[in-house]
Design an enzyme around this catalytic site. Structure first.
Site, PDB file in Angstrom:
ATOM      1  N   GLU A 166       0.843  -1.196   0.000  1.00 55.83           N
ATOM      2  CA  GLU A 166       0.000   0.000   0.000  1.00 55.83           C
ATOM      3  C   GLU A 166       0.879   1.246   0.000  1.00 55.83           C
ATOM      4  O   GLU A 166       0.408   2.344   0.254  1.00 55.83           O
ATOM      5  CB  GLU A 166      -0.965  -0.010   1.179  1.00 55.83           C
ATOM      6  CG  GLU A 166      -0.309  -0.172   2.529  1.00 55.83           C
ATOM      7  CD  GLU A 166      -1.321  -0.299   3.654  1.00 55.83           C
ATOM      8  OE1 GLU A 166      -2.133   0.617   3.815  1.00 55.83           O
ATOM      9  OE2 GLU A 166      -1.271  -1.309   4.384  1.00 55.83           O
TER      10      GLU A 166
ATOM     11  N   CYS B 226      -3.553  -3.259   4.379  1.00 57.01           N
ATOM     12  CA  CYS B 226      -2.660  -4.286   4.943  1.00 57.01           C
ATOM     13  C   CYS B 226      -3.115  -5.709   4.626  1.00 57.01           C
ATOM     14  O   CYS B 226      -2.490  -6.674   5.074  1.00 57.01           O
ATOM     15  CB  CYS B 226      -2.537  -4.094   6.448  1.00 57.01           C
ATOM     16  SG  CYS B 226      -1.931  -2.465   6.885  1.00 57.01           S
TER      17      CYS B 226
ATOM     18  N   THR C   2       3.516   4.592  15.371  1.00 56.37           N
ATOM     19  CA  THR C   2       3.165   3.314  14.733  1.00 56.37           C
ATOM     20  C   THR C   2       3.702   3.242  13.295  1.00 56.37           C
ATOM     21  O   THR C   2       3.139   2.554  12.457  1.00 56.37           O
ATOM     22  CB  THR C   2       1.632   3.073  14.754  1.00 56.37           C
ATOM     23  OG1 THR C   2       0.969   4.105  14.017  1.00 56.37           O
ATOM     24  CG2 THR C   2       1.089   3.061  16.166  1.00 56.37           C
TER      25      THR C   2
ATOM     26  N   SER D 175     -10.252   3.058  13.390  1.00 52.50           N
ATOM     27  CA  SER D 175      -9.545   1.879  12.880  1.00 52.50           C
ATOM     28  C   SER D 175      -9.411   0.812  13.970  1.00 52.50           C
ATOM     29  O   SER D 175      -9.556  -0.379  13.708  1.00 52.50           O
ATOM     30  CB  SER D 175      -8.180   2.243  12.275  1.00 52.50           C
ATOM     31  OG  SER D 175      -7.257   2.586  13.262  1.00 52.50           O
TER      32      SER D 175
ATOM     33  N   HIS E 279      -2.523  -9.394  12.363  1.00 51.44           N
ATOM     34  CA  HIS E 279      -1.959  -8.193  11.742  1.00 51.44           C
ATOM     35  C   HIS E 279      -1.662  -7.235  12.901  1.00 51.44           C
ATOM     36  O   HIS E 279      -2.547  -6.985  13.725  1.00 51.44           O
ATOM     37  CB  HIS E 279      -2.979  -7.588  10.774  1.00 51.44           C
ATOM     38  CG  HIS E 279      -2.653  -6.172  10.405  1.00 51.44           C
ATOM     39  ND1 HIS E 279      -1.440  -5.829   9.833  1.00 51.44           N
ATOM     40  CD2 HIS E 279      -3.346  -5.015  10.548  1.00 51.44           C
ATOM     41  CE1 HIS E 279      -1.416  -4.521   9.637  1.00 51.44           C
ATOM     42  NE2 HIS E 279      -2.556  -4.005  10.071  1.00 51.44           N
TER      43      HIS E 279
ATOM     44  N   SER F 224      -7.388  -1.946   6.404  1.00 50.90           N
ATOM     45  CA  SER F 224      -8.333  -0.839   6.564  1.00 50.90           C
ATOM     46  C   SER F 224      -9.065  -0.544   5.266  1.00 50.90           C
ATOM     47  O   SER F 224      -8.541  -0.792   4.179  1.00 50.90           O
ATOM     48  CB  SER F 224      -7.584   0.422   6.998  1.00 50.90           C
ATOM     49  OG  SER F 224      -7.146   0.270   8.318  1.00 50.90           O
TER      50      SER F 224
HETATM   51  N1  COA Z   1       1.588   4.328  30.244  1.00 52.72           N
HETATM   52  C1  COA Z   1       0.947   3.262  29.744  1.00 52.72           C
HETATM   53  N2  COA Z   1      -0.076   3.356  28.842  1.00 52.72           N
HETATM   54  C2  COA Z   1      -0.433   4.586  28.423  1.00 52.72           C
HETATM   55  C3  COA Z   1       0.197   5.748  28.905  1.00 52.72           C
HETATM   56  C4  COA Z   1       1.253   5.592  29.858  1.00 52.72           C
HETATM   57  N3  COA Z   1       1.908   6.639  30.358  1.00 52.72           N
HETATM   58  N4  COA Z   1      -0.383   6.817  28.310  1.00 52.72           N
HETATM   59  C5  COA Z   1      -1.360   6.338  27.478  1.00 52.72           C
HETATM   60  N5  COA Z   1      -1.376   4.987  27.547  1.00 52.72           N
HETATM   61  C6  COA Z   1      -2.248   4.066  26.803  1.00 52.72           C
HETATM   62  C7  COA Z   1      -3.677   4.518  26.649  1.00 52.72           C
HETATM   63  O1  COA Z   1      -4.433   4.222  27.807  1.00 52.72           O
HETATM   64  C8  COA Z   1      -4.110   3.718  25.433  1.00 52.72           C
HETATM   65  O2  COA Z   1      -4.380   2.388  25.814  1.00 52.72           O
HETATM   66  P1  COA Z   1      -5.740   1.675  25.345  1.00 52.72           P
HETATM   67  O3  COA Z   1      -5.732   1.767  23.838  1.00 52.72           O
HETATM   68  O4  COA Z   1      -5.608   0.284  25.833  1.00 52.72           O
HETATM   69  O5  COA Z   1      -6.852   2.442  25.942  1.00 52.72           O
HETATM   70  C9  COA Z   1      -2.833   3.689  24.578  1.00 52.72           C
HETATM   71  O6  COA Z   1      -1.770   4.050  25.451  1.00 52.72           O
HETATM   72  C10 COA Z   1      -2.856   4.646  23.394  1.00 52.72           C
HETATM   73  O7  COA Z   1      -3.250   5.888  23.853  1.00 52.72           O
HETATM   74  P2  COA Z   1      -4.210   6.843  22.999  1.00 52.72           P
HETATM   75  O8  COA Z   1      -4.488   8.059  23.796  1.00 52.72           O
HETATM   76  O9  COA Z   1      -5.384   6.060  22.488  1.00 52.72           O
HETATM   77  O10 COA Z   1      -3.210   7.174  21.801  1.00 52.72           O
HETATM   78  P3  COA Z   1      -3.397   8.049  20.514  1.00 52.72           P
HETATM   79  O11 COA Z   1      -4.601   8.908  20.583  1.00 52.72           O
HETATM   80  O12 COA Z   1      -2.080   8.720  20.321  1.00 52.72           O
HETATM   81  O13 COA Z   1      -3.650   6.977  19.334  1.00 52.72           O
HETATM   82  C11 COA Z   1      -3.278   5.173  17.826  1.00 52.72           C
HETATM   83  C12 COA Z   1      -3.042   5.711  19.242  1.00 52.72           C
HETATM   84  C13 COA Z   1      -2.737   3.755  17.730  1.00 52.72           C
HETATM   85  C14 COA Z   1      -4.773   5.149  17.517  1.00 52.72           C
HETATM   86  C15 COA Z   1      -2.514   6.089  16.818  1.00 52.72           C
HETATM   87  O14 COA Z   1      -1.145   5.921  17.028  1.00 52.72           O
HETATM   88  C16 COA Z   1      -2.849   5.822  15.376  1.00 52.72           C
HETATM   89  O15 COA Z   1      -3.774   6.403  14.838  1.00 52.72           O
HETATM   90  N6  COA Z   1      -2.065   4.932  14.684  1.00 52.72           N
HETATM   91  C17 COA Z   1      -2.258   4.607  13.296  1.00 52.72           C
HETATM   92  C18 COA Z   1      -3.509   3.785  13.010  1.00 52.72           C
HETATM   93  C19 COA Z   1      -3.437   2.387  13.445  1.00 52.72           C
HETATM   94  O16 COA Z   1      -2.386   1.853  13.699  1.00 52.72           O
HETATM   95  N7  COA Z   1      -4.622   1.755  13.507  1.00 52.72           N
HETATM   96  C20 COA Z   1      -4.750   0.376  13.897  1.00 52.72           C
HETATM   97  C21 COA Z   1      -5.750  -0.434  13.107  1.00 52.72           C
HETATM   98  S1  COA Z   1      -5.190  -0.881  11.481  1.00 52.72           S
END
Ligand code: COA
Length: 390
Positions: A79, A111, A152, A201, A233, A308
């Site tokens: 992709e 993916c 990520t 996602s 995945h 996705s």
């Molecule tokens: N210690 C431990 N854990 C912590 C923390 C700390 N100090 N601070 C935050 N966290 C945890 C949160 O509780 C959360 O856990 P949970 O998902 O089990 O609730 C996790 O870390 C991520 O925090 P969040 O606030 O949701 O992160 P974010 O808003 O930055 O987004 C993604 C995370 C993965 C959604 C973002 O990186 C993203 O969009 N990635 C690309 C898309 C992707 O990979 N999608 C997956 C499906 S294909």
């Protein structure tokens, strides 16, 4: 006739970034990246690596002369492709010297691409049992500096040889799949970075797994107790855990413990590479095969693929008796051990060093990249590749 995975190659660039250091520089608690998201290190691709070279390097380590003769189909799942017309498979076919009487194509569905390629390969082998198919899953995951997806990112490729009487894993016939139009992640052709609705996602991934797992149980009559491990995945290593947790709740305690422990092992390489999009599920499978020393032949492994947009599929395979002899564990241990750490400013500079899009000629320093196959430059809008050993 058994059809399945005969060999698995893997390549990731020689540079990486420590996620703790990225967190500190972004003013984020490192626990968010290492525990909340579950990533330790992120592969950083130099400008001399693109999805073509990553895939060619992954395939290079597994193909012998007999494979190159017998492969008559190269299917490249990506992709982050480099051309809207010519398939990346044609470049790899040339770089590796594969039999000219072969088909070479690229497939795309986020993916899920490499899984689509494997299913296509299965059909091809069923009709042509003497053939072999080379399946490639190769990507560079780019969300952008200082974005929520930054933690990520990653880069790497997995190469699989699919054939009859496979050495590693025979794929079983039952499979469950689904498609739904979801805008959770996409990359318009004018952008080199992905757009993502991260929360959506996550939700869709979990919902797709629950759906295809239910479908699979009904189609196959199998249940969690029949699995030694389920691989996922992994856009980041916490993701599969979130999807597996609700499904595990009804299983007996010992089954829950086994699947949780093996899930953890199956995240090993991904945790140190980051997201490699199409190859990610197969990198997770490879982590399990190469890192779980007492994994027994004859056991069943589940595979959950999610792309996705969105397409999901759950399918299974049975480990073959001498599967360990077909793995390249030593090579992969060496590859990880010889990687070089970059600082956050170095990573940012590498991230910003992109190729010209105005037709100008560029020559790249391939001596600085230890990979066998590199991008050497661009001339008259054509990428110039080099296989240093050819
Ligand atoms: N210690 C431990 N854990 C912590 C923390 C700390 N100090 N601070 C935050 N966290 C945890 C949160 O509780 C959360 O856990 P949970 O998902 O089990 O609730 C996790 O870390 C991520 O925090 P969040 O606030 O949701 O992160 P974010 O808003 O930055 O987004 C993604 C995370 C993965 C959604 C973002 O990186 C993203 O969009 N990635 C690309 C898309 C992707 O990979 N999608 C997956 C499906 S294909």
């Amino acid at each position: 006739m058994k059809i399945g995975i005969d060999k698995i190659g893997f390549y990731t660039p020689h540079l990486y970034l420590d996620m703790n250091k990225l967190a500190v520089s972004r003013d984020i608690d490192p626990g968010k990246f290492t525990i909340g998201i579950g990533q330790e290190k992120m592969a950083v691709p130099p400008v001399t690596q693109d999805p073509v070279t990553l895939a060619a390097n992954a395939a290079y380590e597994i193909l012998d002369e007999a494979d190159k003769e017998q492969i008559d189909f190269v299917i490249f799942g990506t992709e982050s492709g480099i051309d809207s017309s010519k398939s990346a498979a044609v470049y790899v076919h040339e770089l590796l010297g594969i039999n000219p009487n072969a088909r070479a194509i690229e497939v795309k569905q986020a993916c899920y691409g490499a899984t689509a390629a494997i299913q296509m390969a299965k059909g091809h082998i069923a009709l042509n049992p003497e053939s072999k198919v080379l399946v490639l899953g190769s990507d560079i995951a780019r969300y952008g500096l200082n974005t929520s997806g930054e933690a990520t990112q990653g880069a790497g490729a997995v190469a699989l040889v699919i054939c009859a009487d496979p050495g590693i894993m025979a794929l079983e016939d039952k499979s469950a799949y689904m498609t739904a139009d979801v805008m959770d992640f996409w990359r318009p052709v004018y952008s080199d970075k992905a757009f993502v609705n991260g929360k959506l996602s996550n939700e869709q991934y979990i919902a797709f797994f629950a759906d295809v797992w239910e479908q699979f149980k009904q189609k196959s009559g199998l249940d969690l107790k029949d699995f030694e491990a389920i691989t996922f995945h992994l856009p980041y290593t916490k993701m599969g855990k979130k999807a597996l947790k609700p499904v595990l709740e009804d299983a007996p305690e010992d089954v829950q413990e086994r699947l949780k422990a093996n899930y953890q092992i199956s995240t090993g390489y991904n945790r140190n590479v980051g997201n490699i999009y199409t190859g990610s599920l197969y990198l997770s499978l490879l982590s399990l095969l190469e890192q779980k020393e007492d994994l027994k032949p004859g056991t069943r492994i589940g595979l959950f693929s999610y792309g996705s947009g969105a397409v999901g599929e759950f399918f299974t395979g049975i480990l073959q008796s001498n599967y360990r002899d077909y793995l390249k564990t030593e090579n992969h241990n060496k590859m990880f051990a010889s990687r070089k750490e970059v600082t956050v400013p170095e990573y940012e500079a590498i991230f910003e060093e992109t190729l010209p899009t105005n037709g100008s000629t560029v020559k790249l320093d391939t001596d600085a990249d230890p990979a066998v196959i590199c991008l050497a430059g661009i001339s008259e809008n054509m990428r110039q590749y080099v296989n240093k050993l050819k």
